[in-house]
Scaffold this active site. Structure first.
Site, PDB file in Angstrom:
ATOM      1  N   GLU A 103     -13.224  -7.171  -5.949  1.00 57.61           N
ATOM      2  CA  GLU A 103     -14.261  -6.752  -4.896  1.00 57.61           C
ATOM      3  C   GLU A 103     -14.703  -5.300  -5.012  1.00 57.61           C
ATOM      4  O   GLU A 103     -13.569  -4.438  -5.152  1.00 57.61           O
ATOM      5  CB  GLU A 103     -14.085  -7.060  -3.477  1.00 57.61           C
ATOM      6  CG  GLU A 103     -15.360  -6.948  -2.600  1.00 57.61           C
ATOM      7  CD  GLU A 103     -16.434  -7.336  -2.828  1.00 57.61           C
ATOM      8  OE1 GLU A 103     -17.032  -7.005  -4.023  1.00 57.61           O
ATOM      9  OE2 GLU A 103     -17.251  -7.735  -1.937  1.00 57.61           O
ATOM     10  N   ASP A 104     -15.564  -4.803  -4.974  1.00 60.58           N
ATOM     11  CA  ASP A 104     -15.907  -3.118  -4.910  1.00 60.58           C
ATOM     12  C   ASP A 104     -15.253  -2.483  -3.500  1.00 60.58           C
ATOM     13  O   ASP A 104     -14.810  -1.465  -3.508  1.00 60.58           O
ATOM     14  CB  ASP A 104     -17.288  -2.816  -5.131  1.00 60.58           C
ATOM     15  CG  ASP A 104     -18.175  -3.400  -4.040  1.00 60.58           C
ATOM     16  OD1 ASP A 104     -17.901  -4.448  -3.287  1.00 60.58           O
ATOM     17  OD2 ASP A 104     -19.480  -3.187  -4.332  1.00 60.58           O
ATOM     18  N   ASP A 107     -15.996  -3.859   3.897  1.00 64.05           N
ATOM     19  CA  ASP A 107     -16.584  -3.055   5.042  1.00 64.05           C
ATOM     20  C   ASP A 107     -16.404  -3.840   6.117  1.00 64.05           C
ATOM     21  O   ASP A 107     -15.333  -3.896   6.896  1.00 64.05           O
ATOM     22  CB  ASP A 107     -17.950  -2.956   4.634  1.00 64.05           C
ATOM     23  CG  ASP A 107     -18.734  -2.034   5.649  1.00 64.05           C
ATOM     24  OD1 ASP A 107     -18.347  -0.852   5.697  1.00 64.05           O
ATOM     25  OD2 ASP A 107     -19.881  -2.232   6.090  1.00 64.05           O
ATOM     26  N   PHE A 156     -20.797   6.026   4.272  1.00 63.12           N
ATOM     27  CA  PHE A 156     -21.394   5.172   3.128  1.00 63.12           C
ATOM     28  C   PHE A 156     -20.972   5.826   1.760  1.00 63.12           C
ATOM     29  O   PHE A 156     -21.285   6.981   1.463  1.00 63.12           O
ATOM     30  CB  PHE A 156     -23.195   5.010   3.404  1.00 63.12           C
ATOM     31  CG  PHE A 156     -23.686   4.007   2.344  1.00 63.12           C
ATOM     32  CD1 PHE A 156     -23.512   2.695   2.507  1.00 63.12           C
ATOM     33  CD2 PHE A 156     -24.106   4.650   1.107  1.00 63.12           C
ATOM     34  CE1 PHE A 156     -24.296   1.746   1.822  1.00 63.12           C
ATOM     35  CE2 PHE A 156     -24.800   3.535   0.237  1.00 63.12           C
ATOM     36  CZ  PHE A 156     -24.857   2.412   0.758  1.00 63.12           C
ATOM     37  N   ARG A 169     -24.866   2.913  -9.172  1.00 63.52           N
ATOM     38  CA  ARG A 169     -23.939   2.411  -9.830  1.00 63.52           C
ATOM     39  C   ARG A 169     -23.186   2.880 -11.234  1.00 63.52           C
ATOM     40  O   ARG A 169     -21.830   2.533 -11.412  1.00 63.52           O
ATOM     41  CB  ARG A 169     -24.378   0.938 -10.224  1.00 63.52           C
ATOM     42  CG  ARG A 169     -24.791  -0.040  -8.964  1.00 63.52           C
ATOM     43  CD  ARG A 169     -25.008  -1.359  -9.501  1.00 63.52           C
ATOM     44  NE  ARG A 169     -25.739  -2.253  -8.281  1.00 63.52           N
ATOM     45  CZ  ARG A 169     -25.476  -2.728  -7.426  1.00 63.52           C
ATOM     46  NH1 ARG A 169     -23.981  -2.693  -6.924  1.00 63.52           N
ATOM     47  NH2 ARG A 169     -26.211  -3.363  -6.641  1.00 63.52           N
TER      48      ARG A 169
END
Ligand code: IMP
Ligand code: MG
Length: 178
Positions: A103-104, A107, A156, A169
């Site tokens: 996963e990136d 959160d 963010f 990206r």
């Protein structure tokens, strides 16, 4: 490397550079390799954000492993229920298998905890989560993330796979909003 960029209407500054990422990815990959050695793991890359991290991790895996891709969206609107919608689901039979989720970022944790439920219901023997980033201060569920590249504050971020409304990206480093 560029220190400051704009994406859509926001300004971002470099937070984790390419070299730091590469160094840490290599360490995480080594830890993963030790975990799954000889067990023919199935790696699941969570699209879209994890594509770059997954590609880099997988280059260090030096024995047979399979790779698959899933895509989820959180239900929009009302307060997060923790449910996720599968946009691209898993085709593989994972019964009895060691599954490594790539996963990136974690959160709120809703996406990962929803995914862990799905994988456990599908009969996975063991689910290992490897996330490039994690915002511990944003976590809203009880979730154990086995391997984390970098813990970051609740800012963010974009880059190295992560986007802001579709852009960012391709950036080789990770940038945080100003
Ligand atoms: P969670 O379900 O709240 O843990 O959110 C996970 C997903 O939200 C990640 O897979 C990302 O796609 C996205 N996300 C969360 N924080 C960020 C961020 O700072 N930048 C870009 N995407 C993010
Ligand atoms: Mg994601």
């Amino acid at each position: 490397m560029v220190e400051s960029i704009s994406v859509h209407d926001k300004q971002f500054v470099l937070s984790i550079d390419e070299v730091q990422i590469a160094t840490r990815v290599r360490q995480v990959a080594q830890l993963l390799q030790d975990e799954v050695a000889g067990q023919r793991p199935l790696f699941i890359c969570v699209l879209n954000g994890a594509f770059m991290f997954a590609a880099d991790i997988l280059k260090y895996m030096n024995e047979p492993c399979e790779v698959s891709f899933v895509k989820y969206s959180s239900y929009q609107g009302t307060s997060s229920s923790g449910e996720i919608k599968q946009l691209i689901g898993l085709n593989e039979n994972i019964k009895g298998r060691i599954v490594v989720v790539i996963e990136d970022i974690v959160d709120s944790g809703y996406t990962m905890s929803g995914m862990v439920d799905i994988l456990n219901k599908a009969g996975a023997e063991r689910v290992i989560i490897a996330s490039l980033l994690m915002k511990p201060g944003a976590l809203k569920v009880n979730l154990h993330v086995d391997l984390v590249g970098f813990e970051i504050p609740n800012d963010f971020v974009v880059g190295y796979g992560l986007d802001y409304n579709g852009l960012g990206r391709n950036l080789p480093g990770i940038y945080k909003v100003v």
